[in-house]
Scaffold this motif. Structure first.
Motif, PDB file in Angstrom:
ATOM      1  N   ASP A  14     -16.513   2.306  -1.421  1.00 14.46           N
ATOM      2  CA  ASP A  14     -15.473   1.331  -1.035  1.00 14.46           C
ATOM      3  C   ASP A  14     -16.100   0.118  -0.358  1.00 14.46           C
ATOM      4  OD1 ASP A  14     -13.495   2.923  -2.037  1.00 14.46           O
ATOM      5  OD2 ASP A  14     -13.110   3.950  -0.126  1.00 14.46           O
TER       6      ASP A  14
ATOM      7  N   GLY B 247      -7.784   1.008  -7.942  1.00  7.47           N
ATOM      8  CA  GLY B 247      -7.162  -0.223  -7.468  1.00  7.47           C
ATOM      9  C   GLY B 247      -6.311  -0.947  -8.484  1.00  7.47           C
TER      10      GLY B 247
ATOM     11  N   ASP C 180       0.823  -1.204   0.000  1.00 11.83           N
ATOM     12  CA  ASP C 180       0.000   0.000   0.000  1.00 11.83           C
ATOM     13  C   ASP C 180       0.859   1.257   0.000  1.00 11.83           C
ATOM     14  OD1 ASP C 180      -2.323  -1.374  -0.083  1.00 11.83           O
ATOM     15  OD2 ASP C 180      -2.777  -1.229   2.053  1.00 11.83           O
TER      16      ASP C 180
END
Length: 358
Positions: A358, A82, A2
């Motif tokens: 999300d 993403g 991340d």
């Protein structure tokens, strides 16, 4: 992982900021050269080749910078959706235009490619039967979901290509409303300002100049032409991208090509009707889209030049002129306003909070 991805998103965002800075710089430099060139023509001075070349080169660079900025924003959006880092080189801006909607659609019209009208008709039938609601109620209560679903197949084609989706687009209706893939919803909110099709043409202005840049990059130079025109006894200087009728072969299928290909006399009839507030239509879906949404005339100054040789009109605030043998796209005021709108739309997109999906 991340941390690395956030760093890459931050890097792209910094590149976007750089492109905006560069565009502002190029605009300021070009303004000086454009003024010099227009002044030379207006005063019938000898045209400085250095000024002329600098003006053309800066304009070329500005178009290229605009296209890069849109590509960077597109990458930013996909990373926010993403996208895996290894697929980043697969990402490049593609407009959701008539052609893309038609080739993405699961609705098949017998014997030919489905028209946008046919696709919408079939989609409206499906969504009303599925929900047991009137179309007006859907568009009142679920207007965002209506467009998410309508553009879902076209959006999903992009998302499938880069590995963000694993299956074709589907949606359903439940007691809680429409169930639509959240990535499709996010994509729509990020990119709707760039759509350029018969039903949703917010990005017409961007696509006109992107078409010019594609021509510049891959085919021929759209040279600038300086013109001095008398408006209300005031001399005004213009710079236009000049496309002769035969230059149409160098343009990709799209909005600009449709305008260049449009017959002068036919356009004059259309503009005459618009000027008189009469309804008019056209067989070409791109031109139909122009008429329905973005084609405008100046009802105060008129749409025909004093010498009766040119037609003037606006497409999504872009000034365009047409003669019997050429099409001229404004390369100063309209281009500058388009770049300002682009910066605003991209900044707005970056600031979007889509966490609810999300």
């Amino acid at each position: 992982m991340d941390g690395i991805k956030n760093s890459q998103i931050q890097q792209i965002q910094e590149n976007i900021a750089y492109q905006i800075e560069k565009m502002n710089f190029l605009c300021n430099e070009r303004r000086k050269k454009s003024h010099q060139v227009i002044t030379e023509v207006a005063k019938k001075m000898e045209i400085s080749r250095e000024n002329e070349l600098a003006n053309q080169a800066l304009t070329d660079a500005l178009l290229n910078s605009m296209a890069s900025l849109i590509d960077y924003y597109y990458m930013y959006c996909f990373m926010k959706l993403g996208l895996k880092s290894e697929n980043i080189t697969k990402v490049q801006y593609r407009p959701i235009n008539n052609n893309y909607i038609q080739t993405s659609s699961s609705y098949k019209e017998k014997g030919c490619r489905p028209s946008i009208g046919f696709i919408k008709e079939q989609f409206d039938k499906k969504i009303t039967e599925m929900s047991n609601l009137e179309l007006s109620d859907i568009q009142s209560l679920y207007i965002h979901d209506y467009w998410h679903a309508f553009f879902g197949e076209a959006i999903s084609k992009f998302l499938l290509k880069v590995g963000l989706l694993s299956d074709k687009f589907k949606f359903e209706y439940t007691s809680e409303g429409f169930k639509i893939n959240n990535l499709v919803k996010k994509y729509h909110f990020y990119m709707e300002a760039f759509y350029c099709n018969e039903l949703y043409s917010n990005g017409a202005k961007y696509n006109i100049y992107l078409d010019i840049n594609n021509c510049l990059k891959h085919n021929i130079v759209p040279y600038l032409q300086t013109e001095i025109t008398n408006f209300d006894d005031k001399l005004m200087g213009f710079l236009f991208f000049n496309f002769k009728n035969e230059d149409s072969v160098f343009l990709k299928k799209g909005l600009l090509k449709s305008i260049v290909d449009l017959d002068y006399d036919e356009l004059r009839k259309i503009l005459n009707k618009l000027s008189a507030n009469e309804k008019c239509s056209h067989q070409d879906p791109d031109i139909k889209s122009l008429i329905d949404i973005h084609l405008k005339v100046d009802k105060i100054n008129g749409y025909v030049s004093h010498d009766n040789a040119r037609l003037y009109f606006f497409v999504d605030e872009v000034l365009i002129a047409k003669s019997k043998d050429a099409t001229f796209v404004d390369a100063v005021g309209s281009l500058n306003q388009t770049l300002r709108s682009l910066i605003e739309d991209i900044k707005r997109g970056i600031e979007l909070d889509l966490s609810e999906f999300d």
